[in-house]
Design a protein around this motif. Structure first.
Motif, PDB file in Angstrom:
ATOM      1  N   VAL A   1      11.772   2.224 -18.533  1.00  0.00           N
ATOM      2  CA  VAL A   1      10.571   1.461 -18.187  1.00  0.00           C
ATOM      3  C   VAL A   1      10.943   0.058 -17.713  1.00  0.00           C
ATOM      4  O   VAL A   1      11.737  -0.627 -18.344  1.00  0.00           O
ATOM      5  CB  VAL A   1       9.601   1.366 -19.385  1.00  0.00           C
ATOM      6  CG1 VAL A   1       8.414   0.451 -19.076  1.00  0.00           C
ATOM      7  CG2 VAL A   1       9.110   2.749 -19.790  1.00  0.00           C
ATOM      8  N   GLN A   2      10.343  -0.353 -16.597  1.00  0.00           N
ATOM      9  CA  GLN A   2      10.439  -1.719 -16.086  1.00  0.00           C
ATOM     10  C   GLN A   2       9.033  -2.275 -15.951  1.00  0.00           C
ATOM     11  O   GLN A   2       8.090  -1.530 -15.655  1.00  0.00           O
ATOM     12  CB  GLN A   2      11.104  -1.756 -14.714  1.00  0.00           C
ATOM     13  CG  GLN A   2      12.588  -1.509 -14.733  1.00  0.00           C
ATOM     14  CD  GLN A   2      13.151  -1.636 -13.327  1.00  0.00           C
ATOM     15  OE1 GLN A   2      13.166  -0.661 -12.585  1.00  0.00           O
ATOM     16  NE2 GLN A   2      13.577  -2.826 -12.959  1.00  0.00           N
ATOM     17  N   LEU A   3       8.891  -3.586 -16.126  1.00  0.00           N
ATOM     18  CA  LEU A   3       7.595  -4.253 -16.070  1.00  0.00           C
ATOM     19  C   LEU A   3       7.660  -5.405 -15.069  1.00  0.00           C
ATOM     20  O   LEU A   3       8.576  -6.221 -15.119  1.00  0.00           O
ATOM     21  CB  LEU A   3       7.224  -4.781 -17.456  1.00  0.00           C
ATOM     22  CG  LEU A   3       5.960  -5.619 -17.611  1.00  0.00           C
ATOM     23  CD1 LEU A   3       4.712  -4.830 -17.218  1.00  0.00           C
ATOM     24  CD2 LEU A   3       5.847  -6.128 -19.049  1.00  0.00           C
ATOM     25  N   ILE A   4       6.686  -5.450 -14.161  1.00  0.00           N
ATOM     26  CA  ILE A   4       6.577  -6.522 -13.174  1.00  0.00           C
ATOM     27  C   ILE A   4       5.181  -7.109 -13.282  1.00  0.00           C
ATOM     28  O   ILE A   4       4.189  -6.374 -13.283  1.00  0.00           O
ATOM     29  CB  ILE A   4       6.822  -5.996 -11.742  1.00  0.00           C
ATOM     30  CG1 ILE A   4       8.251  -5.476 -11.616  1.00  0.00           C
ATOM     31  CG2 ILE A   4       6.535  -7.078 -10.706  1.00  0.00           C
ATOM     32  CD1 ILE A   4       8.546  -4.799 -10.301  1.00  0.00           C
ATOM     33  N   GLY A   5       5.094  -8.426 -13.365  1.00  0.00           N
ATOM     34  CA  GLY A   5       3.799  -9.103 -13.413  1.00  0.00           C
ATOM     35  C   GLY A   5       3.460  -9.725 -12.075  1.00  0.00           C
ATOM     36  O   GLY A   5       4.352 -10.106 -11.320  1.00  0.00           O
ATOM     37  N   GLY A   6       2.175  -9.817 -11.785  1.00  0.00           N
ATOM     38  CA  GLY A   6       1.712 -10.440 -10.550  1.00  0.00           C
ATOM     39  C   GLY A   6       1.560  -9.464  -9.404  1.00  0.00           C
ATOM     40  O   GLY A   6       1.878  -9.778  -8.271  1.00  0.00           O
ATOM     41  N   MET A   7       1.040  -8.285  -9.688  1.00  0.00           N
ATOM     42  CA  MET A   7       0.919  -7.278  -8.622  1.00  0.00           C
ATOM     43  C   MET A   7      -0.060  -7.725  -7.542  1.00  0.00           C
ATOM     44  O   MET A   7      -0.974  -8.500  -7.791  1.00  0.00           O
ATOM     45  CB  MET A   7       0.493  -5.931  -9.202  1.00  0.00           C
ATOM     46  CG  MET A   7      -0.942  -5.851  -9.647  1.00  0.00           C
ATOM     47  SD  MET A   7      -1.377  -4.160 -10.108  1.00  0.00           S
ATOM     48  CE  MET A   7      -2.889  -4.465 -11.017  1.00  0.00           C
ATOM     49  N   ASN A   8       0.182  -7.229  -6.350  1.00  0.00           N
ATOM     50  CA  ASN A   8      -0.768  -7.376  -5.251  1.00  0.00           C
ATOM     51  C   ASN A   8      -0.716  -6.099  -4.418  1.00  0.00           C
ATOM     52  O   ASN A   8       0.152  -5.248  -4.628  1.00  0.00           O
ATOM     53  CB  ASN A   8      -0.519  -8.642  -4.424  1.00  0.00           C
ATOM     54  CG  ASN A   8       0.821  -8.676  -3.728  1.00  0.00           C
ATOM     55  OD1 ASN A   8       1.391  -7.642  -3.365  1.00  0.00           O
ATOM     56  ND2 ASN A   8       1.345  -9.872  -3.521  1.00  0.00           N
ATOM     57  N   LEU A   9      -1.645  -5.952  -3.492  1.00  0.00           N
ATOM     58  CA  LEU A   9      -1.745  -4.710  -2.726  1.00  0.00           C
ATOM     59  C   LEU A   9      -0.490  -4.453  -1.901  1.00  0.00           C
ATOM     60  O   LEU A   9      -0.024  -3.313  -1.815  1.00  0.00           O
ATOM     61  CB  LEU A   9      -2.995  -4.747  -1.829  1.00  0.00           C
ATOM     62  CG  LEU A   9      -3.293  -3.477  -1.037  1.00  0.00           C
ATOM     63  CD1 LEU A   9      -3.439  -2.259  -1.940  1.00  0.00           C
ATOM     64  CD2 LEU A   9      -4.549  -3.672  -0.196  1.00  0.00           C
ATOM     65  N   ALA A  10       0.081  -5.494  -1.311  1.00  0.00           N
ATOM     66  CA  ALA A  10       1.296  -5.316  -0.514  1.00  0.00           C
ATOM     67  C   ALA A  10       2.432  -4.762  -1.366  1.00  0.00           C
ATOM     68  O   ALA A  10       3.160  -3.854  -0.946  1.00  0.00           O
ATOM     69  CB  ALA A  10       1.708  -6.644   0.123  1.00  0.00           C
ATOM     70  N   LEU A  11       2.573  -5.265  -2.568  1.00  0.00           N
ATOM     71  CA  LEU A  11       3.625  -4.803  -3.470  1.00  0.00           C
ATOM     72  C   LEU A  11       3.424  -3.338  -3.833  1.00  0.00           C
ATOM     73  O   LEU A  11       4.337  -2.515  -3.721  1.00  0.00           O
ATOM     74  CB  LEU A  11       3.651  -5.665  -4.734  1.00  0.00           C
ATOM     75  CG  LEU A  11       4.612  -5.230  -5.835  1.00  0.00           C
ATOM     76  CD1 LEU A  11       6.062  -5.349  -5.362  1.00  0.00           C
ATOM     77  CD2 LEU A  11       4.384  -6.053  -7.092  1.00  0.00           C
ATOM     78  N   VAL A  12       2.232  -2.995  -4.256  1.00  0.00           N
ATOM     79  CA  VAL A  12       1.961  -1.620  -4.677  1.00  0.00           C
ATOM     80  C   VAL A  12       2.144  -0.651  -3.510  1.00  0.00           C
ATOM     81  O   VAL A  12       2.770   0.401  -3.659  1.00  0.00           O
ATOM     82  CB  VAL A  12       0.553  -1.484  -5.295  1.00  0.00           C
ATOM     83  CG1 VAL A  12       0.298  -0.053  -5.740  1.00  0.00           C
ATOM     84  CG2 VAL A  12       0.379  -2.427  -6.479  1.00  0.00           C
ATOM     85  N   LEU A  13       1.640  -1.010  -2.355  1.00  0.00           N
ATOM     86  CA  LEU A  13       1.795  -0.147  -1.177  1.00  0.00           C
ATOM     87  C   LEU A  13       3.263   0.087  -0.836  1.00  0.00           C
ATOM     88  O   LEU A  13       3.680   1.226  -0.599  1.00  0.00           O
ATOM     89  CB  LEU A  13       1.103  -0.775   0.037  1.00  0.00           C
ATOM     90  CG  LEU A  13      -0.309  -0.340   0.318  1.00  0.00           C
ATOM     91  CD1 LEU A  13      -0.898  -1.165   1.454  1.00  0.00           C
ATOM     92  CD2 LEU A  13      -0.411   1.136   0.617  1.00  0.00           C
ATOM     93  N   GLN A  14       4.047  -0.970  -0.808  1.00  0.00           N
ATOM     94  CA  GLN A  14       5.460  -0.819  -0.468  1.00  0.00           C
ATOM     95  C   GLN A  14       6.188   0.047  -1.489  1.00  0.00           C
ATOM     96  O   GLN A  14       7.030   0.868  -1.126  1.00  0.00           O
ATOM     97  CB  GLN A  14       6.131  -2.188  -0.353  1.00  0.00           C
ATOM     98  CG  GLN A  14       5.694  -2.940   0.881  1.00  0.00           C
ATOM     99  CD  GLN A  14       6.411  -4.262   1.003  1.00  0.00           C
ATOM    100  OE1 GLN A  14       7.617  -4.296   1.148  1.00  0.00           O
ATOM    101  NE2 GLN A  14       5.661  -5.348   0.931  1.00  0.00           N
ATOM    102  N   LEU A  15       5.866  -0.125  -2.757  1.00  0.00           N
ATOM    103  CA  LEU A  15       6.522   0.686  -3.789  1.00  0.00           C
ATOM    104  C   LEU A  15       6.134   2.153  -3.676  1.00  0.00           C
ATOM    105  O   LEU A  15       6.978   3.043  -3.799  1.00  0.00           O
ATOM    106  CB  LEU A  15       6.182   0.142  -5.180  1.00  0.00           C
ATOM    107  CG  LEU A  15       6.802  -1.205  -5.517  1.00  0.00           C
ATOM    108  CD1 LEU A  15       6.210  -1.747  -6.808  1.00  0.00           C
ATOM    109  CD2 LEU A  15       8.318  -1.097  -5.613  1.00  0.00           C
ATOM    110  N   VAL A  16       4.863   2.411  -3.430  1.00  0.00           N
ATOM    111  CA  VAL A  16       4.393   3.789  -3.300  1.00  0.00           C
ATOM    112  C   VAL A  16       5.021   4.455  -2.078  1.00  0.00           C
ATOM    113  O   VAL A  16       5.459   5.608  -2.135  1.00  0.00           O
ATOM    114  CB  VAL A  16       2.846   3.818  -3.216  1.00  0.00           C
ATOM    115  CG1 VAL A  16       2.342   5.144  -2.702  1.00  0.00           C
ATOM    116  CG2 VAL A  16       2.237   3.507  -4.575  1.00  0.00           C
TER     117      VAL A  16
END
Length: 133
Positions: free
Chosen positions: A82-97
């Motif tokens: 498990v890794q944890l990242i704070g401060g998500m935004n749509l660009a981050l989630v989209l790129q990861l997906v």
């Protein structure tokens, strides 16, 4: 495949999941949990803990660094996968997906790109001498 879990206050995580899926289609590896009024962060984290795979990598994205959900999710870091990242935004989630698979270097690169996407947008006066026209 990396399991991505979005956590937030209220329905931000669910809205983020819906926005990602509107753009990128259904994402079975993506889930969302929101802390609703009257709930305790530890209760939400207990729900998340029940869904964690034993071996598969898990990336948890929280809405606020230092926020109650991010802090509560730190308890899940006892799991090596498990890794944890704070401060998500749509660009981050989209790129990861869309990346589907990534290593630590590409994760750092994706986070930098998401940070660079935060900019003030201004109108510029266009003149007839502008070579664009």
């Amino acid at each position: 495949m990396v399991k991505i879990i979005l956590v937030s206050h209220n329905q931000l995580a669910a809205g983020m999941k819906h926005a990602v899926e509107m753009i990128a289609g259904t994402q079975p590896q993506l889930s969302a949990y929101g802390l609703m009024p009257g709930q305790k962060p530890d209760d939400v984290v207990a729900q998340i803990a029940k869904t964690l795979p034993a071996e598969e990598p898990v990336l948890i994205l929280a809405d606020l660094v230092g926020g109650s959900m991010c802090n509560a999710c730190m308890a899940l870091l006892v799991h090596a996968n498990v890794q944890l990242i704070g401060g998500m935004n749509l660009a981050l989630v989209l790129q990861l997906v869309l990346a589907q698979q990534f290593d630590q270097d590409s994760l750092q690169h994706i986070m930098q790109q998401a940070q660079q996407g935060i900019q003030e947008v201004k109108l510029q006066k266009v003149t007839e001498d502008d070579p664009f026209f």
